[in-house]
Design a protein around this motif. Sequence first.
Motif, mmCIF file in Angstrom:
data_model
loop_
_atom_site.group_PDB
_atom_site.id
_atom_site.type_symbol
_atom_site.label_atom_id
_atom_site.label_comp_id
_atom_site.label_asym_id
_atom_site.label_seq_id
_atom_site.Cartn_x
_atom_site.Cartn_y
_atom_site.Cartn_z
ATOM 1 N N MET A 38 0.744 -1.288 0.139
ATOM 2 C CA MET A 38 0.088 0.060 -0.057
ATOM 3 C C MET A 38 0.915 1.309 -0.003
ATOM 4 S SD MET A 38 -3.432 -0.776 2.385
ATOM 5 C CE MET A 38 -2.742 -1.419 3.868
ATOM 6 N N SER A 39 0.314 2.083 -0.864
ATOM 7 C CA SER A 39 1.253 3.455 -0.945
ATOM 8 C C SER A 39 0.245 4.608 -1.207
ATOM 9 C CB SER A 39 2.274 3.301 -2.230
ATOM 10 O OG SER A 39 3.005 4.387 -2.217
ATOM 11 N N ALA A 40 -0.145 5.074 -0.028
ATOM 12 C CA ALA A 40 -1.217 6.132 -0.265
ATOM 13 C C ALA A 40 -0.377 7.666 -0.498
ATOM 14 C CB ALA A 40 -1.996 6.126 0.995
ATOM 15 N N PRO A 41 -0.859 8.324 -1.137
ATOM 16 C CA PRO A 41 -0.120 9.766 -1.361
ATOM 17 C C PRO A 41 -0.130 10.569 -0.189
ATOM 18 C CG PRO A 41 -2.311 9.920 -2.206
ATOM 19 C CD PRO A 41 -2.125 8.403 -1.892
ATOM 20 N N ASN A 42 1.185 11.201 -0.037
ATOM 21 C CA ASN A 42 1.388 12.356 1.056
ATOM 22 C C ASN A 42 -0.003 13.406 0.630
ATOM 23 O OD1 ASN A 42 1.928 14.567 2.486
ATOM 24 N ND2 ASN A 42 4.183 13.865 2.509
ATOM 25 N N ILE A 43 -0.656 13.775 1.690
ATOM 26 C CA ILE A 43 -1.692 14.785 1.055
ATOM 27 C C ILE A 43 -1.326 16.169 1.081
ATOM 28 C CG2 ILE A 43 -3.404 13.179 1.907
ATOM 29 C CD1 ILE A 43 -3.997 15.006 4.168
ATOM 30 N N VAL A 44 -0.081 16.479 1.733
ATOM 31 C CA VAL A 44 0.381 17.573 1.271
ATOM 32 C C VAL A 44 1.078 17.829 -0.267
ATOM 33 C CG1 VAL A 44 2.375 19.086 2.107
ATOM 34 C CG2 VAL A 44 1.243 17.871 3.672
ATOM 35 N N ASN A 45 1.514 16.667 -0.791
ATOM 36 C CA ASN A 45 2.124 16.676 -2.238
ATOM 37 C C ASN A 45 1.042 16.077 -3.196
ATOM 38 O OD1 ASN A 45 4.506 18.046 -1.268
ATOM 39 N ND2 ASN A 45 4.845 16.093 -0.416
ATOM 40 N N VAL A 46 -0.216 16.320 -3.032
ATOM 41 C CA VAL A 46 -1.348 15.729 -3.880
ATOM 42 C C VAL A 46 -0.995 16.675 -5.126
ATOM 43 C CG1 VAL A 46 -3.789 15.658 -4.263
ATOM 44 C CG2 VAL A 46 -2.625 15.245 -2.095
ATOM 45 N N ALA A 47 -1.079 15.311 -6.477
ATOM 46 C CA ALA A 47 -1.242 16.279 -7.931
ATOM 47 C C ALA A 47 -2.346 16.285 -8.184
ATOM 48 C CB ALA A 47 -0.337 15.077 -8.494
ATOM 49 N N THR A 48 -3.363 15.531 -7.924
ATOM 50 C CA THR A 48 -4.676 15.434 -8.267
ATOM 51 C C THR A 48 -5.939 15.223 -7.148
ATOM 52 O OG1 THR A 48 -3.975 14.467 -10.538
ATOM 53 C CG2 THR A 48 -6.439 14.382 -9.963
ATOM 54 N N ILE A 49 -6.969 16.164 -7.354
ATOM 55 C CA ILE A 49 -7.890 16.209 -6.553
ATOM 56 C C ILE A 49 -9.187 16.010 -7.172
ATOM 57 C CG2 ILE A 49 -9.377 17.039 -4.677
ATOM 58 C CD1 ILE A 49 -6.807 18.742 -3.918
ATOM 59 N N THR A 50 -10.026 14.735 -7.117
ATOM 60 C CA THR A 50 -11.294 14.584 -8.016
ATOM 61 C C THR A 50 -12.408 14.509 -7.199
ATOM 62 O OG1 THR A 50 -9.842 13.824 -9.746
ATOM 63 C CG2 THR A 50 -12.333 13.611 -9.936
ATOM 64 N N GLY A 51 -13.314 15.534 -7.416
ATOM 65 C CA GLY A 51 -14.752 15.655 -6.357
ATOM 66 C C GLY A 51 -15.786 14.365 -6.934
ATOM 67 N N LYS A 52 -16.190 13.760 -5.972
ATOM 68 C CA LYS A 52 -16.861 12.494 -6.704
ATOM 69 C C LYS A 52 -18.142 12.250 -5.533
ATOM 70 C CE LYS A 52 -13.913 9.800 -9.158
ATOM 71 N NZ LYS A 52 -13.609 8.569 -9.711
ATOM 72 N N SER A 53 -19.318 11.781 -5.877
ATOM 73 C CA SER A 53 -20.339 11.361 -4.917
ATOM 74 C C SER A 53 -20.876 9.876 -5.558
ATOM 75 C CB SER A 53 -21.510 12.369 -5.175
ATOM 76 O OG SER A 53 -21.184 13.825 -4.607
ATOM 77 N N VAL A 54 -21.473 9.258 -4.542
ATOM 78 C CA VAL A 54 -21.872 8.048 -4.918
ATOM 79 C C VAL A 54 -23.232 7.951 -3.941
ATOM 80 C CG1 VAL A 54 -20.526 6.669 -3.008
ATOM 81 C CG2 VAL A 54 -21.223 5.468 -4.877
ATOM 82 N N GLY A 55 -24.137 7.346 -4.687
ATOM 83 C CA GLY A 55 -25.652 6.860 -3.892
ATOM 84 C C GLY A 55 -25.620 5.463 -3.767
ATOM 85 N N ALA A 56 -26.340 4.761 -2.867
ATOM 86 C CA ALA A 56 -26.688 3.559 -2.566
ATOM 87 C C ALA A 56 -28.051 3.380 -1.848
ATOM 88 C CB ALA A 56 -25.486 2.930 -1.752
ATOM 89 N N ALA A 57 -28.789 2.531 -2.130
ATOM 90 C CA ALA A 57 -29.860 2.180 -1.279
ATOM 91 C C ALA A 57 -29.288 1.149 -0.324
ATOM 92 C CB ALA A 57 -30.999 1.342 -2.519
ATOM 93 N N LEU A 58 -29.836 1.368 0.919
ATOM 94 C CA LEU A 58 -29.390 0.509 2.029
ATOM 95 C C LEU A 58 -30.444 -0.818 2.247
ATOM 96 C CD1 LEU A 58 -28.489 3.308 4.745
ATOM 97 C CD2 LEU A 58 -27.234 2.202 2.956
ATOM 98 N N GLY A 59 -29.710 -1.869 2.436
ATOM 99 C CA GLY A 59 -30.259 -3.030 2.763
ATOM 100 C C GLY A 59 -30.446 -3.461 3.957
ATOM 101 N N THR A 60 -30.601 -4.545 4.446
ATOM 102 C CA THR A 60 -30.642 -4.893 5.867
ATOM 103 C C THR A 60 -29.352 -5.404 6.347
ATOM 104 O OG1 THR A 60 -31.482 -7.009 5.298
ATOM 105 C CG2 THR A 60 -33.091 -5.518 5.959
ATOM 106 N N THR A 61 -28.386 -5.589 5.607
ATOM 107 C CA THR A 61 -26.960 -6.028 6.193
ATOM 108 C C THR A 61 -26.295 -4.855 6.357
ATOM 109 O OG1 THR A 61 -27.084 -7.890 4.936
ATOM 110 C CG2 THR A 61 -24.945 -7.239 5.679
ATOM 111 N N THR A 62 -25.753 -4.419 7.657
ATOM 112 C CA THR A 62 -25.125 -3.252 8.063
ATOM 113 C C THR A 62 -23.502 -3.220 7.624
ATOM 114 O OG1 THR A 62 -24.345 -4.291 10.306
ATOM 115 C CG2 THR A 62 -26.555 -2.766 10.088
ATOM 116 N N THR A 63 -23.061 -4.430 7.048
ATOM 117 C CA THR A 63 -21.815 -4.400 6.657
ATOM 118 C C THR A 63 -21.724 -4.304 5.098
ATOM 119 O OG1 THR A 63 -21.795 -6.905 6.727
ATOM 120 C CG2 THR A 63 -20.994 -5.791 8.636
#
Length: 119
Positions: free
Chosen positions: A1-26
């Motif tokens: 795993m190699s997550a970027p250092n958020i001080v030196n970010v090259a790209t920031i992409t705004g996104k949204s996601v939607g979901a219907a919730l079922g009965t499984t909380t996981t």
Amino acid sequence: MSAPNIVNVATITGKSVGAALGTTTTTALLTNASSSNKVFKVNCIIVSNIQGTDTTTTISYYDGSTDWNLASTINVPGNTALVVSDKNSAIYLEEGDSIRGGASTASRLEAVISYEELS
């Protein structure tokens, strides 16, 4: 795993996601893949009740091994919305992390998550 250092970010992409919730909380609502080389900054999580009947929701931050509750069996009255998290309480998803959730009754609740992909 190699997550970027958020001080030196090259790209920031705004996104949204939607979901219907079922009965499984996981059920994963938003997942940062384990090899993404990205960090997700979750700006807000909103759960809407699209029916007239009260329903509870559980929303959690999953760190790859443990669910940490953000909202645990919180009542969402009929035809209302619950702001689980907003921009003032941002959550960072590292690689392999998720936002998960569910409802006490299926087909009553929907979740929208607004986030930024940092790479």
